[in-house]
Design an enzyme around this catalytic site. Structure first.
Site, PDB file in Angstrom:
ATOM      1  N   ILE A   1     -30.392 -30.045 -86.245  1.00  0.00           N
ATOM      2  CA  ILE A   1     -29.922 -28.698 -86.646  1.00  0.00           C
ATOM      3  C   ILE A   1     -28.360 -28.948 -86.982  1.00  0.00           C
ATOM      4  O   ILE A   1     -27.674 -29.463 -86.041  1.00  0.00           O
ATOM      5  CB  ILE A   1     -30.110 -27.518 -85.844  1.00  0.00           C
ATOM      6  CG1 ILE A   1     -31.867 -27.472 -85.897  1.00  0.00           C
ATOM      7  CG2 ILE A   1     -29.200 -26.181 -86.246  1.00  0.00           C
ATOM      8  CD1 ILE A   1     -32.264 -26.493 -84.929  1.00  0.00           C
ATOM      9  N   GLU A   2     -27.880 -28.404 -88.017  1.00  0.00           N
ATOM     10  CA  GLU A   2     -26.426 -28.498 -88.271  1.00  0.00           C
ATOM     11  C   GLU A   2     -25.641 -26.918 -87.989  1.00  0.00           C
ATOM     12  O   GLU A   2     -26.356 -26.113 -88.724  1.00  0.00           O
ATOM     13  CB  GLU A   2     -25.735 -28.930 -89.146  1.00  0.00           C
ATOM     14  CG  GLU A   2     -24.255 -29.036 -89.559  1.00  0.00           C
ATOM     15  CD  GLU A   2     -23.975 -29.532 -90.993  1.00  0.00           C
ATOM     16  OE1 GLU A   2     -22.881 -29.286 -91.406  1.00  0.00           O
ATOM     17  OE2 GLU A   2     -24.951 -29.820 -91.971  1.00  0.00           O
ATOM     18  N   ILE A   3     -24.475 -26.739 -87.492  1.00  0.00           N
ATOM     19  CA  ILE A   3     -23.808 -25.541 -87.517  1.00  0.00           C
ATOM     20  C   ILE A   3     -22.585 -25.794 -88.085  1.00  0.00           C
ATOM     21  O   ILE A   3     -22.056 -26.689 -87.551  1.00  0.00           O
ATOM     22  CB  ILE A   3     -23.835 -24.818 -86.436  1.00  0.00           C
ATOM     23  CG1 ILE A   3     -25.082 -24.614 -85.413  1.00  0.00           C
ATOM     24  CG2 ILE A   3     -22.865 -23.530 -86.145  1.00  0.00           C
ATOM     25  CD1 ILE A   3     -26.182 -23.370 -85.948  1.00  0.00           C
TER      26      ILE A   3
END
Length: 213
Positions: A173-175
């Site tokens: 997951i990327e933020i």
């Protein structure tokens, strides 16, 4: 003002915005139909705008559904919603930020990621964030392994901050704060469809190259 009055006022405001957006969308669809939205360029055939609206959900296989529910609700703030009973296999539906996460109990371990190594070049889903520092602090509080990266775009003078981490099954997951990047189509074929009721990165286009919905 009483709490009930505040809630009622907000509800009325939401309805008004929704109705206004619906009218505007219909007007634009009528205008698009009137003028046509086919494009022709060189050897390309005419392209007609597909009646797609938005990303509905991302599906994830899980080793343990409950563990994944705990992660997506407590770490990313998703909310568990009812799942139609017609789906008679083990799983769960989550929703927030205009997109769903559909969790499915895996019957085959080999279909899940073999490693939790963080590689920005690997498959991942990304969430736009307005406060990167707050997210990083939360990851630290939860004692989660993450990778931090900053990418400078010298051409446009913008900086993109990214945080990468994995869910319990190794899906990355990327933020990010990618809204700093402007949307610039690399192809003259097709139109961008921008949702009025959702966040969109800045776009610098001629009116003929973008479409609002």
């Amino acid at each position: 003002m009483e709490k009930e009055d505040v809630m009622e006022a907000r509800a009325e405001a939401n309805v008004e915005v929704k109705n206004t957006s619906t009218t505007t969308n219909q007007e634009m669809r009528d205008d698009q139909k009137k003028h046509g939205d086919d494009h022709e360029d060189g050897d390309h055939n005419k392209h007609q705008q597909l009646p797609l609206m938005a990303l509905n959900h991302v599906s994830r296989l899980c080793r343990k559904v409950e563990e994944s529910i705990n992660f997506y609700t407590k770490v990313l703030g998703f909310v568990r919603i009812e799942r139609p009973p017609a789906f008679d296999f083990d799983g769960a539906w989550l929703f927030n930020y205009g997109v769903g996460i559909h969790l499915v109990q895996s019957e085959d371990e080999e279909r899940l990621p073999e490693t939790h190594d963080l590689d920005p070049m690997d498959n991942h889903i990304s969430f736009q964030c307005e406060d990167m520092k707050a997210i990083e602090e939360k990851l630290k509080e939860l004692n989660m392994k993450y990778m931090k990266r900053t990418v400078a775009d010298d051409k446009n003078g913008t900086v993109i901050d990214q945080l990468f981490f994995s869910d319990p099954d190794g899906f990355m997951i990327e933020i990010c704060n990618c809204e700093n990047l402007k949307l610039v189509p690399a192809d003259s074929i097709g139109k961008l469809r921008l949702q009025f009721d959702r966040h969109n990165p800045p776009v610098e286009l001629d009116d003929g190259n973008k479409d609002h919905n």
